[in-house]
Write an enzyme that holds these catalytic residues in place. Structure first.
Site, PDB file in Angstrom:
ATOM      1  N   TYR A  71       1.053  -1.442   0.218  1.00 59.16           N
ATOM      2  CA  TYR A  71      -0.131   0.104  -0.161  1.00 59.16           C
ATOM      3  C   TYR A  71       0.804   0.346   0.357  1.00 59.16           C
ATOM      4  CZ  TYR A  71      -3.812   3.402   0.958  1.00 59.16           C
ATOM      5  OH  TYR A  71      -4.922   3.891   1.066  1.00 59.16           O
TER       6      TYR A  71
ATOM      7  N   GLN B 298      10.556  15.730  10.565  1.00 59.66           N
ATOM      8  CA  GLN B 298       9.036  14.871  11.357  1.00 59.66           C
ATOM      9  C   GLN B 298       7.925  15.026  11.883  1.00 59.66           C
ATOM     10  OE1 GLN B 298       9.225  11.274  10.924  1.00 59.66           O
ATOM     11  NE2 GLN B 298      10.976  11.999   9.601  1.00 59.66           N
TER      12      GLN B 298
ATOM     13  N   HIS C 185       5.327  16.326   8.610  1.00 60.20           N
ATOM     14  CA  HIS C 185       4.734  14.902   7.576  1.00 60.20           C
ATOM     15  C   HIS C 185       3.262  15.034   8.498  1.00 60.20           C
ATOM     16  CE1 HIS C 185       7.337  11.653   5.678  1.00 60.20           C
ATOM     17  NE2 HIS C 185       7.352  11.678   6.922  1.00 60.20           N
TER      18      HIS C 185
ATOM     19  N   GLU D 275      10.689   5.115  17.172  1.00 58.97           N
ATOM     20  CA  GLU D 275      11.084   4.920  15.392  1.00 58.97           C
ATOM     21  C   GLU D 275      12.386   5.257  14.167  1.00 58.97           C
ATOM     22  OE1 GLU D 275       8.753   5.831  11.463  1.00 58.97           O
ATOM     23  OE2 GLU D 275       7.999   6.972  12.825  1.00 58.97           O
ATOM     24  N   HIS D 276      12.930   6.664  14.786  1.00 55.19           N
ATOM     25  CA  HIS D 276      14.436   7.124  13.977  1.00 55.19           C
ATOM     26  C   HIS D 276      14.493   7.696  15.732  1.00 55.19           C
ATOM     27  CE1 HIS D 276      11.141   7.829  11.181  1.00 55.19           C
ATOM     28  NE2 HIS D 276      12.094   7.259  10.273  1.00 55.19           N
TER      29      HIS D 276
ATOM     30  N   ASP E 277      15.135   8.258   4.912  1.00 56.62           N
ATOM     31  CA  ASP E 277      13.586   8.158   4.645  1.00 56.62           C
ATOM     32  C   ASP E 277      14.496   7.538   2.370  1.00 56.62           C
ATOM     33  OD1 ASP E 277      12.247   8.610   5.950  1.00 56.62           O
ATOM     34  OD2 ASP E 277      12.429  11.217   6.189  1.00 56.62           O
TER      35      ASP E 277
ATOM     36  N   HIS F  25      -0.557 -40.389  20.085  1.00 55.03           N
ATOM     37  CA  HIS F  25       0.967 -39.557  20.359  1.00 55.03           C
ATOM     38  C   HIS F  25       2.039 -40.583  20.739  1.00 55.03           C
ATOM     39  CE1 HIS F  25      -1.106 -35.858  19.481  1.00 55.03           C
ATOM     40  NE2 HIS F  25       0.326 -35.223  19.874  1.00 55.03           N
TER      41      HIS F  25
END
Length: 430
Positions: free
Chosen positions: A130, A259, A262, A327-328, A363, A422
């Protein structure tokens, strides 16, 4: 931008409030997404067309208008300006080379009884990626999702990208061509995720869905997990920067804003043990905000979820970083110091080490994947990689002689668990 201090009594309360965030569990959101998924499962291609016309105001009159062939992708690539084409190819090559190093091979060994044990690595048959469309169109996301799948050996890659009012970013299509995407549909939102998860008349069911999207996409991925695999439930972009004196405050401010621009709910956090640097970065942030084309978005992000955290020392800074699990993470210090800190950092999606290593490189063109765990999930998750597009099968092959000691042990343990069939199955091999 709020300023927190680890020495203040109310730090813990404010810190927890800063990090608290939920994106995909709103009851109305879940209800809406579940209905869309149900509609697509029962309505197929016709339903997808109607939803795309409704949500994206797409001018398509028939489902085939939502399908793009390879000629369209190739033409988009060939029509790029030479500077853009060169940059895209440069990034693609670096991403490919990095992920090539992640490829795993199967292995076997023989135990002391002559039995062969091992692991087989198999690529997934088909994956769906996506890619956001419209204003937030990211050709880099195409490269980061499709190239690892190609390196892994996936047979077919299907890309979903929304085209609001029928508009598409040619760069996204060019990136799809360069990365080897097989089929592209101009469908977005939860309906695209549903189509990939369950299949429709024209869209085949995939084995895994990867790639970022809005809250409807995230909620849909969460809903279909189990029917198909997913990479992660991605939250808003986030960055944590740790710095000490020696790095220009203007650099640090712009790195934070990279960031913040965004999304109004993106998060930018600056950590330092130096009050003077904290104030300088604070001032630089507000100075540069006025120059940004996306200043309204960045300002909303900084005011709602941004923070400067003053820590007692470097060790406390590492502790706070590990609690955030960002995340970063940028370590804007000397390279030797950055390497020493990295040894102690346990939780981060990607670590950018040294003053000249900015998150923006990651990125686009550094090489490692930019699809990273968010919202603290770096505590237990990893960046997207080749391993996400492969699965592992265990291998067991027993000789007649080698089966006997295994049968004896299995017989005993199966009886302990009251599983008589078994036990008998194992005894037959003795």
């Amino acid at each position: 931008m709020r300023i927190l201090n680890t020495l203040e009594i109310e730090f813990e309360e404010n810190f927890k409030r800063l990090l608290s965030f939920e994106t995909v569990n709103e009851s109305e959101l879940v209800k809406t997404v579940d209905q869309i998924i149900s509609d697509v499962r029962h309505g197929g291609d016709e339903c997808l067309l109607k939803l795309t016309q409704e949500f994206d105001q797409h001018p398509a009159q028939k489902f085939e208008d939502l399908c793009l062939d390879q000629l369209v992708l190739r033409t988009a690539f060939e029509n790029l300006e030479i500077e853009v084409k060169t940059a895209l190819e440069f990034s693609s090559k670096r991403i490919w080379n990095f992920h090539k190093a992640q490829v795993q091979e199967g292995w076997t060994f023989e135990d002391e009884f002559g039995n062969v044990l091992g692991q087989k690595i198999t690529p997934l048959d088909r994956v769906g990626i996506y890619v956001p469309g419209g204003l937030a169109s990211y050709p880099s996301s195409v490269l980061m999702n499709a190239i690892p799948a190609k390196v892994a050996g996936v047979n077919e890659i299907i890309m979903m990208v929304p085209a609001p009012r029928g508009e598409l970013n040619p760069l996204v299509l060019a990136a799809a061509y360069l990365a080897g995407v097989d089929r592209v549909f101009t469908i977005g939102g939860a309906q695209a995720v549903a189509a990939l998860a369950y299949g429709t008349g024209a869209i085949p069911q995939v084995d895994k869905i990867t790639g970022p999207g809005n809250k409807y996409v995230a909620a849909a991925k969460k809903a279909v997990f189990g029917q198909v695999g997913i990479d992660m439930i991605a939250g808003p972009s986030e960055i944590v920067i740790y710095a000490e004196s020696g790095t220009d405050p203007d650099w640090l401010a712009m790195d934070l804003l990279s960031q913040a621009e965004h999304d109004p709910i993106a998060q930018a956090i600056f950590i330092t043990p130096e009050p003077d640097l904290a104030q300088a970065v604070h001032d630089a942030l507000h100075k540069h905000l006025d120059d940004l084309p996306k200043q309204d978005i960045a300002r909303a992000s900084i005011e709602a979820r941004g923070a400067i955290i003053l820590v007692e020392n470097r060790e406390k800074g590492v502790e706070v970083i590990n609690r955030i699990a960002p995340e970063h993470l940028q370590l804007c210090v000397d390279q030797v110091v950055a390497e020493e800190m990295t040894v102690k950092i346990r939780h981060a999606g990607a670590i950018f080490m040294g003053r000249f290593t900015v998150e923006a490189f990651g990125d686009y063109c550094a090489g490692p994947n930019h699809v990273l765990p968010t919202s603290g999930t770096a505590r237990f998750s990893s960046p997207l990689g080749v391993y996400d597009f492969q699965k592992r099968s265990s291998l067991i092959m027993c000789s007649e002689l080698g089966a006997k000691p295994l049968a004896q042990a299995a017989d005993v343990l199966a009886q302990c668990e009251n599983l008589d069939a078994h036990a008998r199955s194992a005894r037959y091999r003795i």
